[in-house]
Scaffold this active site. Structure first.
Site, PDB file in Angstrom:
ATOM      1  N   ASN A 298      -3.687   5.075   7.908  1.00 38.33           N
ATOM      2  CA  ASN A 298      -5.220   5.509   7.499  1.00 38.33           C
ATOM      3  C   ASN A 298      -6.060   5.520   8.620  1.00 38.33           C
ATOM      4  O   ASN A 298      -7.174   6.550   8.857  1.00 38.33           O
ATOM      5  CB  ASN A 298      -5.908   4.849   6.172  1.00 38.33           C
ATOM      6  CG  ASN A 298      -5.171   5.618   4.981  1.00 38.33           C
ATOM      7  OD1 ASN A 298      -4.609   6.737   4.885  1.00 38.33           O
ATOM      8  ND2 ASN A 298      -5.338   4.903   3.856  1.00 38.33           N
TER       9      ASN A 298
ATOM     10  N   HIS B 104       0.822  -1.170  -0.080  1.00 40.26           N
ATOM     11  CA  HIS B 104       0.040   0.003   0.143  1.00 40.26           C
ATOM     12  C   HIS B 104       0.913   1.294   0.019  1.00 40.26           C
ATOM     13  O   HIS B 104       1.463   1.722   0.930  1.00 40.26           O
ATOM     14  CB  HIS B 104      -0.753  -0.039   1.318  1.00 40.26           C
ATOM     15  CG  HIS B 104      -1.657   1.150   1.359  1.00 40.26           C
ATOM     16  ND1 HIS B 104      -2.038   1.680   2.566  1.00 40.26           N
ATOM     17  CD2 HIS B 104      -2.482   1.898   0.563  1.00 40.26           C
ATOM     18  CE1 HIS B 104      -2.901   2.807   2.319  1.00 40.26           C
ATOM     19  NE2 HIS B 104      -3.065   2.922   1.173  1.00 40.26           N
TER      20      HIS B 104
END
Ligand SMILES: NC(=O)c1ccc[n+]([C@@H]2O[C@H](COP(=O)([O-])OP(=O)(O)OC[C@H]3O[C@@H](n4cnc5c(N)ncnc54)[C@H](O)[C@@H]3O)[C@@H](O)[C@H]2O)c1
Length: 292
Positions: free
Chosen positions: A189, A138
């Site tokens: 996140n 990611h």
């Protein structure tokens, strides 16, 4: 790793491809949509151009990197890939389909990864024959400047695949963060979302206004930007859709979009891109007074 395949030439796919090409890797970028594929090379050139302007690459390095990029429309055109990174639309079904289509096109020892921001790898790997070589790698946006890259293994991912992914990330001069157990949204996140949720709770509770909360984050916590400024920058609708999808998955009211964000999305005031969000913006996108 020498030959990389990136699937999806959207915002992230092009940046990941550019990063790999700048590090000397040959990159094939697969994009289904004709218009997006046609603009992919100029978009890559613009990203590399800015990199040169910042003094981070020379002109010859930039042209060599651009020459290492190849664009294709169909996945069955690929050969001899060491690592494939799926960076298509954040839709679980679309990703599952793309991964299942991709698997037979890859050599048996190639690594397969998703760049999903929220879906855990085991939820994407359902249609794969060999799940041991699949994980999430990611990247963060903007890819060239954000050094952290999260690596998320599914229970079926082999330790060897995690090791190869880690070495690959390090070879890009990035800092790998290994997520040891699957959790949607991963580490960075989730922390970002927790800060946003608390900022909205404080606003909705009438404890402090938008500007004061942003000021506290900037000048007490040292954040480069307050949570409301950041939501305006990334688009209030993006955060809304992410939370809505999470809520639909978990059914936990804590995961539902807040009433403030829902109201802003319903009014079409989505942040900078619409000229108003938590703040007003002028035609040059300069921040003005708070709007709430
Ligand atoms: N945008 C961000 O800030 C960000 C940050 C980190 C991770 N991500 C993740 O990266 C992934 C891509 O996000 P994005 O913002 O680049 O999306 P995007 O919508 O800009 O790009 C996705 C691209 O995938 C293409 N696509 C869809 N199906 C395809 C297929 N079958 N074959 C080839 N191409 C196909 C679309 O045409 C589109 O160009 C998502 O999983 C997202 O969660 C995004």
């Amino acid at each position: 790793m020498k030959n990389i395949l990136v699937v999806g030439a959207g915002a992230m796919g092009v940046q990941i491809a550019v990063l790999c090409a700048l590090r000397g890797l040959h990159v094939t970028l697969a994009e289904l949509d004709d218009d997006t594929r046609e603009t992919a090379r100029p978009r890559a050139a613009a990203i590399i151009g800015k990199h040169v302007d910042k003094g981070r690459a020379t002109r010859p390095e930039a042209s060599a990197a651009l020459e290492r990029l190849e664009f294709i429309a169909r996945l069955d055109e690929v050969t001899d890939i060491d690592l494939a990174i799926e960076a298509v639309t954040e839709d679980r079904e679309v990703k599952r389909r793309v991964l299942a289509e991709l698997e037979p096109a890859l050599p048996a020892d190639a690594l397969l990864a998703s760049n999903s921001s929220s879906f855990v790898p085991s939820s994407l790997a359902t249609d794969l024959d060999d799940r041991s070589r699949f994980l999430n790698i990611h990247f963060f946006n903007p890819v060239l400047s954000m050094r952290c890259v999260e690596i998320i293994a599914a229970p079926e991912t082999s330790p060897g695949a995690v090791h190869r992914a880690t070495r690959f990330v390090e070879s890009l001069d990035k800092l790998p963060v290994i997520v040891k157990k699957e959790i949607p949204g991963f580490v960075a996140n989730r922390i970002l979302n927790a800060v946003r949720d608390e900022a909205i709770r404080l606003l909705e509770g009438g404890y402090a206004d938008v500007e004061s909360i942003d000021l506290a984050c900037r000048h007490a916590l040292g954040y480069p930007m307050g949570p409301f400024e950041l939501m305006d920058l990334t688009g209030i609708d993006i955060g809304y859709l992410t939370k809505k999808a999470r809520f639909e998955e978990t059914g936990d009211p804590a995961d539902a979009p807040s009433r403030t964000v829902t109201a802003l999305v319903e009014q079409g005031t989505l942040g900078r891109k619409t000229g108003q969000g938590f703040y007003h913006y002028d035609t040059d996108s300069r921040r003005g007074a708070p709007a709430l």
